[in-house]
Scaffold this motif. Structure first.
Motif, PDB file in Angstrom:
ATOM      1  N   MET A 163       0.647  -1.297  -0.521  1.00  0.00           N
ATOM      2  CA  MET A 163       0.230   0.246  -0.009  1.00  0.00           C
ATOM      3  C   MET A 163       0.640   1.757   0.047  1.00  0.00           C
ATOM      4  N   PHE A 164       2.013   1.422   1.028  1.00  0.00           N
ATOM      5  CA  PHE A 164       2.614   2.333   0.962  1.00  0.00           C
ATOM      6  C   PHE A 164       3.605   2.687  -0.453  1.00  0.00           C
ATOM      7  N   GLN A 165       3.998   1.406  -1.303  1.00  0.00           N
ATOM      8  CA  GLN A 165       4.266   1.061  -2.151  1.00  0.00           C
ATOM      9  C   GLN A 165       3.573   1.624  -3.592  1.00  0.00           C
ATOM     10  N   CYS A 166       2.335   1.769  -3.331  1.00  0.00           N
ATOM     11  CA  CYS A 166       1.710   2.116  -3.803  1.00  0.00           C
ATOM     12  C   CYS A 166       1.676   4.009  -4.320  1.00  0.00           C
ATOM     13  N   VAL A 221      -2.870   7.968  -7.787  1.00  0.00           N
ATOM     14  CA  VAL A 221      -2.709   6.301  -6.786  1.00  0.00           C
ATOM     15  C   VAL A 221      -3.075   5.128  -7.157  1.00  0.00           C
ATOM     16  N   ASP A 222      -3.010   4.070  -7.740  1.00  0.00           N
ATOM     17  CA  ASP A 222      -4.139   3.222  -7.349  1.00  0.00           C
ATOM     18  C   ASP A 222      -3.459   1.968  -6.945  1.00  0.00           C
ATOM     19  N   TYR A 223      -4.110   1.920  -5.157  1.00  0.00           N
ATOM     20  CA  TYR A 223      -4.138   0.710  -4.427  1.00  0.00           C
ATOM     21  C   TYR A 223      -4.347  -0.371  -5.073  1.00  0.00           C
ATOM     22  N   ASP A 224      -5.707  -0.570  -6.071  1.00  0.00           N
ATOM     23  CA  ASP A 224      -5.738  -1.574  -6.543  1.00  0.00           C
ATOM     24  C   ASP A 224      -4.894  -2.650  -7.388  1.00  0.00           C
ATOM     25  N   ARG A 225      -3.764  -1.756  -7.889  1.00  0.00           N
ATOM     26  CA  ARG A 225      -3.170  -2.371  -9.023  1.00  0.00           C
ATOM     27  C   ARG A 225      -1.609  -3.158  -8.318  1.00  0.00           C
ATOM     28  N   ARG A 226      -1.629  -3.127  -6.978  1.00  0.00           N
ATOM     29  CA  ARG A 226      -0.622  -3.801  -5.895  1.00  0.00           C
ATOM     30  C   ARG A 226      -0.203  -4.933  -7.029  1.00  0.00           C
ATOM     31  N   LYS A 227       1.495  -4.540  -6.996  1.00  0.00           N
ATOM     32  CA  LYS A 227       2.614  -6.447  -7.431  1.00  0.00           C
ATOM     33  C   LYS A 227       2.276  -7.582  -6.239  1.00  0.00           C
ATOM     34  N   LEU A 254      -7.129   6.546  -7.769  1.00  0.00           N
ATOM     35  CA  LEU A 254      -7.925   6.272  -8.670  1.00  0.00           C
ATOM     36  C   LEU A 254      -8.902   5.240  -7.976  1.00  0.00           C
ATOM     37  N   THR A 255      -9.910   4.991  -8.498  1.00  0.00           N
ATOM     38  CA  THR A 255     -10.303   3.737  -7.272  1.00  0.00           C
ATOM     39  C   THR A 255     -11.819   3.073  -8.572  1.00  0.00           C
ATOM     40  N   TYR A 256     -12.023   1.576  -7.804  1.00  0.00           N
ATOM     41  CA  TYR A 256     -13.033   0.661  -9.243  1.00  0.00           C
ATOM     42  C   TYR A 256     -13.789   0.237  -7.710  1.00  0.00           C
TER      43      TYR A 256
END
Length: 166
Positions: free
Chosen positions: A48-51, A61-67, A100-102
């Protein structure tokens, strides 16, 4: 800034708990965490911090696209190093960002919500504390590994408890 100091203190607590775990405990599927591991919770915090850090320059910022990097959830030394890296990175200045939210599965494009860097650090700090409360449950299952009383407890709760004790 106080916000970054708060993140630093929480990361110290998290790193201290990680230092007490061996690799097996870090990867142990805890019954009380619905079969999840402490490593999975730590990975989630880090990503989350990396995002947020990755999105700082581009302003999104797109938290949904975490690695979802499994190495983080299986290697506590890597996780500790990444926590230290994040701690150094969050010293940036505040600026406007778009989250960015989905939230609608039928929507192809994300919704863009205006926010700012400091607000997202605050969100991630609270999110980290929440996951640390869950990690604390896992630590108890592994043999009640000691942590500070404030581990996984929101600062507002700590202040309220102090007020009640007086």
């Amino acid at each position: 800034m106080e916000l970054q100091k708060a993140v630093h203190q929480v990361f110290i607590q998290l790193n201290n708990s990680l230092s007490q775990l061996d690799a097996g405990n870090y990867q142990f599927a805890c019954k009380n965490l619905s079969g999840n591991t402490i490593g999975q919770h730590v990975r989630h915090i880090i990503e989350m911090f990396q995002c947020l850090e990755d999105g700082y320059e581009q302003g999104e910022v797109d938290y949904d696209r975490r690695k979802r990097d499994q190495r983080i959830e299986t290697d506590k030394i890597l996780a500790s190093d990444l926590l230290n890296d994040i701690n150094r990175q969050i010293a940036k200045g505040n600026k406007t960002l778009y989250l960015l939210t989905y939230y609608d599965d039928l929507q192809n494009e994300p919704e863009r919500i205006i926010t700012n860097y400091f607000r997202e650090i605050a969100y991630n700090l609270e999110h980290t504390i929440h996951h640390m409360a869950l990690i604390r449950v896992g630590l108890r299952e592994l043999g009640d590994i000691p942590v500070e009383d404030s581990y996984g407890v929101a600062s507002s709760t700590l202040k309220y408890r102090q007020q009640c004790a007086q």
